[in-house]
Design an enzyme around this catalytic site. Structure first.
Site, PDB file in Angstrom:
ATOM      1  N   GLY A 138       0.835  -1.188   0.000  1.00 22.25           N
ATOM      2  CA  GLY A 138       0.000   0.000   0.000  1.00 22.25           C
ATOM      3  C   GLY A 138       0.868   1.235   0.000  1.00 22.25           C
ATOM      4  O   GLY A 138       2.031   1.193   0.432  1.00 22.25           O
ATOM      5  N   GLN A 173       2.818  10.021   1.426  1.00 19.08           N
ATOM      6  CA  GLN A 173       4.119   9.338   1.293  1.00 19.08           C
ATOM      7  C   GLN A 173       4.824   9.680  -0.013  1.00 19.08           C
ATOM      8  O   GLN A 173       5.987   9.309  -0.198  1.00 19.08           O
ATOM      9  CB  GLN A 173       3.946   7.821   1.376  1.00 19.08           C
ATOM     10  CG  GLN A 173       3.551   7.334   2.770  1.00 19.08           C
ATOM     11  CD  GLN A 173       3.433   5.824   2.798  1.00 19.08           C
ATOM     12  OE1 GLN A 173       2.442   5.284   2.342  1.00 19.08           O
ATOM     13  NE2 GLN A 173       4.456   5.161   3.303  1.00 19.08           N
ATOM     14  N   CYS A 218       6.250  -0.211   6.913  1.00 24.37           N
ATOM     15  CA  CYS A 218       5.813   1.015   6.252  1.00 24.37           C
ATOM     16  C   CYS A 218       6.946   1.483   5.353  1.00 24.37           C
ATOM     17  O   CYS A 218       8.105   1.511   5.789  1.00 24.37           O
ATOM     18  CB  CYS A 218       5.496   2.082   7.295  1.00 24.37           C
ATOM     19  SG  CYS A 218       4.970   3.646   6.575  1.00 24.37           S
ATOM     20  N   LEU A 219       6.624   1.869   4.128  1.00 25.71           N
ATOM     21  CA  LEU A 219       7.670   2.310   3.201  1.00 25.71           C
ATOM     22  C   LEU A 219       8.353   3.587   3.684  1.00 25.71           C
ATOM     23  O   LEU A 219       9.460   3.893   3.258  1.00 25.71           O
ATOM     24  CB  LEU A 219       7.090   2.508   1.793  1.00 25.71           C
ATOM     25  CG  LEU A 219       6.627   1.210   1.097  1.00 25.71           C
ATOM     26  CD1 LEU A 219       5.919   1.533  -0.212  1.00 25.71           C
ATOM     27  CD2 LEU A 219       7.790   0.260   0.860  1.00 25.71           C
ATOM     28  N   HIS A 266      -3.948   0.945   7.926  1.00 24.19           N
ATOM     29  CA  HIS A 266      -2.627   1.592   7.988  1.00 24.19           C
ATOM     30  C   HIS A 266      -2.572   2.795   7.037  1.00 24.19           C
ATOM     31  O   HIS A 266      -2.090   3.870   7.396  1.00 24.19           O
ATOM     32  CB  HIS A 266      -1.551   0.553   7.631  1.00 24.19           C
ATOM     33  CG  HIS A 266      -0.163   1.104   7.543  1.00 24.19           C
ATOM     34  ND1 HIS A 266       0.794   0.864   8.508  1.00 24.19           N
ATOM     35  CD2 HIS A 266       0.447   1.879   6.601  1.00 24.19           C
ATOM     36  CE1 HIS A 266       1.913   1.488   8.166  1.00 24.19           C
ATOM     37  NE2 HIS A 266       1.734   2.099   7.007  1.00 24.19           N
ATOM     38  N   GLU A 267      -3.102   2.602   5.817  1.00 19.95           N
ATOM     39  CA  GLU A 267      -3.040   3.686   4.822  1.00 19.95           C
ATOM     40  C   GLU A 267      -3.970   4.843   5.206  1.00 19.95           C
ATOM     41  O   GLU A 267      -3.623   6.012   5.006  1.00 19.95           O
ATOM     42  CB  GLU A 267      -3.380   3.164   3.420  1.00 19.95           C
ATOM     43  CG  GLU A 267      -2.511   2.007   2.912  1.00 19.95           C
ATOM     44  CD  GLU A 267      -1.011   2.225   3.050  1.00 19.95           C
ATOM     45  OE1 GLU A 267      -0.558   3.378   3.027  1.00 19.95           O
ATOM     46  OE2 GLU A 267      -0.287   1.214   3.216  1.00 19.95           O
ATOM     47  N   HIS A 318      -2.312   7.133   7.527  1.00 14.68           N
ATOM     48  CA  HIS A 318      -1.433   8.100   6.845  1.00 14.68           C
ATOM     49  C   HIS A 318      -2.205   9.360   6.441  1.00 14.68           C
ATOM     50  O   HIS A 318      -1.666  10.465   6.498  1.00 14.68           O
ATOM     51  CB  HIS A 318      -0.828   7.489   5.580  1.00 14.68           C
ATOM     52  CG  HIS A 318       0.413   6.688   5.807  1.00 14.68           C
ATOM     53  ND1 HIS A 318       1.574   7.234   6.312  1.00 14.68           N
ATOM     54  CD2 HIS A 318       0.689   5.377   5.574  1.00 14.68           C
ATOM     55  CE1 HIS A 318       2.512   6.290   6.387  1.00 14.68           C
ATOM     56  NE2 HIS A 318       1.999   5.151   5.948  1.00 14.68           N
TER      57      HIS A 318
HETATM   58 CO    CO Z   1       2.909   3.323   5.831  1.00 19.37          CO
END
Ligand code: CO
Length: 156
Positions: free
Chosen positions: A44, A49, A90-91, A132-133, A136
């Site tokens: 995701g 991000q 998480c990226l 999670h997204e 963000h």
């Molecule tokens: Co993340």
């Protein structure tokens, strides 16, 4: 190569409340987000991000491109009382994971690229990843949801 880059923690962009999309979403930019997500081996990727303040995220919990999803202006309309703790990555925190407790499933209402509303629900990784997204989009990060991060690979 994608023209977008992943914003890593710490960065103020990741802490902002994101704004809703009015009218049609920019499909080219969202396509670039998908490309970047695949390049980064993520499941995701949320707009902040990539430095974009917008209520948009992309997700694909499989490696099958026909399963990819775009969520525009997503809201959680219901969630299970039952919670489950699972490792999340998480990226924006490359190479790190943390244990996070969340509702086991959620039901989400969102719009797709054409502006059509759709419901999404999933009892496993889909719900986990989508929660999670959505965090963000509200400036909430992995470190706010876990006691500690440790080294590991479990990208979301
Ligand atoms: Co993340």
């Amino acid at each position: 190569m994608s023209k977008l880059n992943i914003v890593e923690h710490p960065n103020d962009i990741l802490r902002k409340q994101c704004k809703s999309i009015k009218g049609l979403a920019p499909s080219k930019k969202i396509k670039q987000m998908l490309d970047l997500m695949y390049e980064s081996n993520g499941m995701g990727l949320a707009a902040p991000q990539v430095g974009w303040n917008a209520r948009v995220f992309v997700m694909n919990i499989t490696r099958d491109r026909s399963q990819e999803l775009v969520f525009i202006n997503p809201t959680i309309v219901s969630a299970s009382k039952e919670k489950i703790e699972m490792p999340e990555g998480c990226l924006s925190f490359p190479g790190m994971v943390g244990l996070v407790e969340r509702p086991m499933w959620v039901k989400i209402l969102a719009q797709d690229l054409s502006g059509q509303h759709f419901y999404f629900d999933d009892e496993e990784w889909g719900s986990r990843c989508a929660q999670h997204e959505i965090d963000h989009l509200n400036g909430i990060l992995l470190i706010d949801r876990t006691q500690k991060l440790y080294k590991g690979e479990d990208p979301l």
